[in-house]
Design an enzyme around this catalytic site. Structure first.
Site, PDB file in Angstrom:
ATOM      1  N   TRP A 114      -7.154  -7.283  -1.736  1.00  0.00           N
ATOM      2  CA  TRP A 114      -6.812  -6.297  -0.715  1.00  0.00           C
ATOM      3  C   TRP A 114      -7.296  -4.917  -1.171  1.00  0.00           C
ATOM      4  CZ3 TRP A 114      -1.615  -3.456  -0.501  1.00  0.00           C
ATOM      5  CH2 TRP A 114      -1.482  -2.761   0.710  1.00  0.00           C
ATOM      6  N   LYS A 134       4.936  -9.134   7.644  1.00  0.00           N
ATOM      7  CA  LYS A 134       4.367 -10.267   8.360  1.00  0.00           C
ATOM      8  C   LYS A 134       5.437 -11.295   8.734  1.00  0.00           C
ATOM      9  CE  LYS A 134       0.242  -8.593   7.080  1.00  0.00           C
ATOM     10  NZ  LYS A 134       0.509  -7.401   6.311  1.00  0.00           N
ATOM     11  N   ASP A 138       2.039 -10.458  -5.807  1.00  0.00           N
ATOM     12  CA  ASP A 138       2.131  -9.761  -4.526  1.00  0.00           C
ATOM     13  C   ASP A 138       2.407 -10.836  -3.479  1.00  0.00           C
ATOM     14  OD1 ASP A 138       1.983  -8.214  -2.299  1.00  0.00           O
ATOM     15  OD2 ASP A 138      -0.078  -7.532  -2.589  1.00  0.00           O
TER      16      ASP A 138
END
Length: 411
Positions: free
Chosen positions: A140, A257, A221
Site C-alpha cells: 500500500w 472495510k 496490518d
C-alpha cells in the site's frame, strides 16, 4: 514589500505537492463527464448499483446509541474506549487467546488502520532497538510514508512475481533470511494490498518459523478481516499463528472495510507481549505517543463497533452482511474472468479468481491503463490495480471490452 516574498506571503516558496496517486484517480474521475465512466481506483465497497453501503447492523447500532439518553460526548481516555479495545483484541486474536487471558496484550484505539500503524511505528522508533522495517514489494502506497515519517528506516522484501502474477515465495524467504536479526517485518494479515496475493497456510508457517528463528518482529496490518474470505476467523489465521507460538508481535486493525465505517476512522493497535508487566509498561508509553498527536480518539465509531461486537444477535447479523460483501466481490472476480475468456482475450487471466479481497492486480502496464482511461473512461491506479468492489454485473462487460482492447492494441 519584502523582496524575499514577492507576493507578500512568507510561504510563497512552498512547492505544490503532487496529488496522492490513489486519491488522485478519484479527482480525475470526478472531472470526467462521460456517462460510461467507471472508478476502480479507491478501495471502498459499492453495491451492485454502484452505491456506497451502510450496513443495516451499523444503522441499528447507531439508532441505539442516538436513542440512549445516558450517552454523553465526554472525552475518551487517551487509549480510547476500553470496551472497544477489549473486543477488538478478541476479534483479531480469538476469543480463547491465551495472550488475552494472561493480560499480555496492550491495545489502544487508533484512527483507523493508518493511525494505528502510525502509533505502532512511533512506539517502535522510540523504544525498539532495531529501527529498520521491511515492507513487501509492492505494498500500500501509504506504508513507506507512515514508517519513514515515524523515524524508521524502510527496506523491502520481494513479494509479488509479475511473471506468475502470484507470490514470489522463494524471493520472500531469501530477503527475510538476509534481514538483520531483530528487524521489524510488515505483513498484510490477509488480502494483500495491492496484489490480492496471499501466502497459503503452509507458507505462513514457513514464514513464521524463519522469522522466529531470526528474531524478526512481525507487524501485521489487518485491514480486511472477514472481508477477504467472508470468515473472520479464517482471515485472522496468519496473526493467530504468530501469537500461538508465545512470541511477540504488533497488529493494526481497521473497521473501514469490514464494517463499512470508512469515514468514522475506527481502528486499533494491539501489541502482544511476553508478560502482563511488560504489556502494562508498553501501554503507558503508547499513551505518550498518542497524547501529543491527537490527545484521545473519537467516540462515535468505536461505540458503533463495541455495540455490535458485544451483542450476539448484532454480531451474527454483522457476519451475514460481511459475508454478503465478500461473496459479491468473489462473484465479480468470477464474472470478469468468464467474460474475458468469452472474448478470447489474450493471456492467462486465472489470477483474477486466484487473488483475494478488494483488489486485483491485473498485470496491465501503465500504457494500457492510460489507454483504458482515455478510450473507455475507466479509472484505476497506474500499476493496474483495480478495486473489485467498484464493479457490478452491469459494468463488467465494459471493463472486459477495455482490457481486451488494451492488451490487443498495446503490447
Amino acid at each position: 514589500m519584502n523582496s524575499q516574498h514577492p507576493d507578500g506571503s512568507v510561504f510563497s516558496n512552498v512547492v505544490r505537492a503532487p496529488e496522492d496517486p490513489i486519491l488522485g484517480v478519484t479527482v480525475a474521475y470526478n472531472k470526467d463527464t462521460s456517462p460510461i465512466k467507471l472508478n476502480l481506483g479507491v478501495g471502498a465497497y459499492r453495491t451492485e448499483e454502484g452505491k456506497p453501503l451502510v450496513l443495516n447492523v451499523v444503522r441499528r447500532a447507531e439508532q441505539l446509541l442516538v436513542n440512549d439518553p445516558s450517552r454523553v460526548k465526554e472525552y475518551l481516555p487517551i487509549v480510547g474506549l476500553a470496551e472497544f479495545n477489549k473486543l477488538s483484541a478478541k476479534l483479531i486474536l480469538g476469543a480463547d487467546s491465551p495472550a488475552i487471558r494472561e493480560n499480555r496484550v496492550a491495545t489502544v484505539q487508533g484512527l483507523s488502520g493508518t493511525g494505528s500503524l502510525r502509533i505502532g511505528a512511533e512506539f517502535l522508533a522510540r523504544h525498539y532497538y532495531e529501527r529498520t522495517i521491511y515492507i513487501p514489494v509492492p505494498t500500500w502506497g501509504n506504508h513507506p510514508k507512515i514508517f519513514t515519517i515515524a523515524g524508521l528506516s524502510v527496506k523491502t522484501y520481494r513479494y509479488y512475481d509479475p511473471e506468475t502474477r502470484g507470490l514470489d515465495f522463494k524471493g520472500l524467504l531469501e530477503d527475510l533470511g538476509a534481514a538483520p536479526s531483530g528487524a521489524v517485518v510488515l505483513l498484510h494479515a490477509c488480502a494483500h494490498n495491492p496484489t490480492g496475493v496471499d501466502p497459503t497456510l503452509e507458507q505462513w508457517e514457513q514464514i513464521r518459523q524463519l522469522m522466529r528463528s531470526k528474531g524478526l518482529l512481525p507487524f501485521f496490518d489487518s485491514a480486511y478481516q472477514g472481508f477477504a474470505s467472508g470468515s473472520l476467523d479464517a482471515d485472522a489465521q496468519s496473526v493467530r499463528m504468530f501469537v500461538a507460538d508465545g512470541g511477540e508481535c504488533l497488529a493494526a486493525q481497521s473497521y473501514a472495510k469490514n464494517m463499512g465505517l470508512y469515514g468514522e476512522r475506527v481502528g486499533a493497535l494491539s501489541i502482544v507481549l511476553k508478560t502482563a508487566d511488560v504489556a502494562s509498561k508498553v501501554e503507558s508509553q503508547l499513551k505518550l505517543v498518542i497524547r501529543p498527536m491527537y490527545s484521545n480518539p473519537p467516540i462515535h465509531g468505536a461505540s458503533i463497533v463495541a455495540t455490535i461486537l458485544k451483542d450476539s444477535d448484532m454480531y451474527k447479523e454483522w457476519t451475514v452482511e460481511l459475508k454478503a460483501m465478500a461473496d459479491r466481490i468473489i462473484s465479480m472476480r468470477q464474472l470478469l474472468f468468464d467474460t474475458l475468456r468469452e472474448r478470447g482475450t489474450p493471456g492467462d487471466w486465472s489470477h483474477i479468481i486466484k487473488q483475494i479481497g478488494m483488489f486485483t492486480f491485473t498485470g496491465l502496464n501503465t500504457e494500457q491503463v492510460a489507454f483504458m482511461t482515455k478510450e473507455y473512461h475507466i479509472y484505476m491506479t497506474s500499476d493496474g490495480r483495480i478495486s473489485m468492489a467498484g464493479l457490478s454485473s452491469r459494468t463488467v462487460p465494459h471493463l472486459a471490452d477495455a482490457i481486451h482492447a488494451a492488451v490487443t492494441r498495446i503490447p
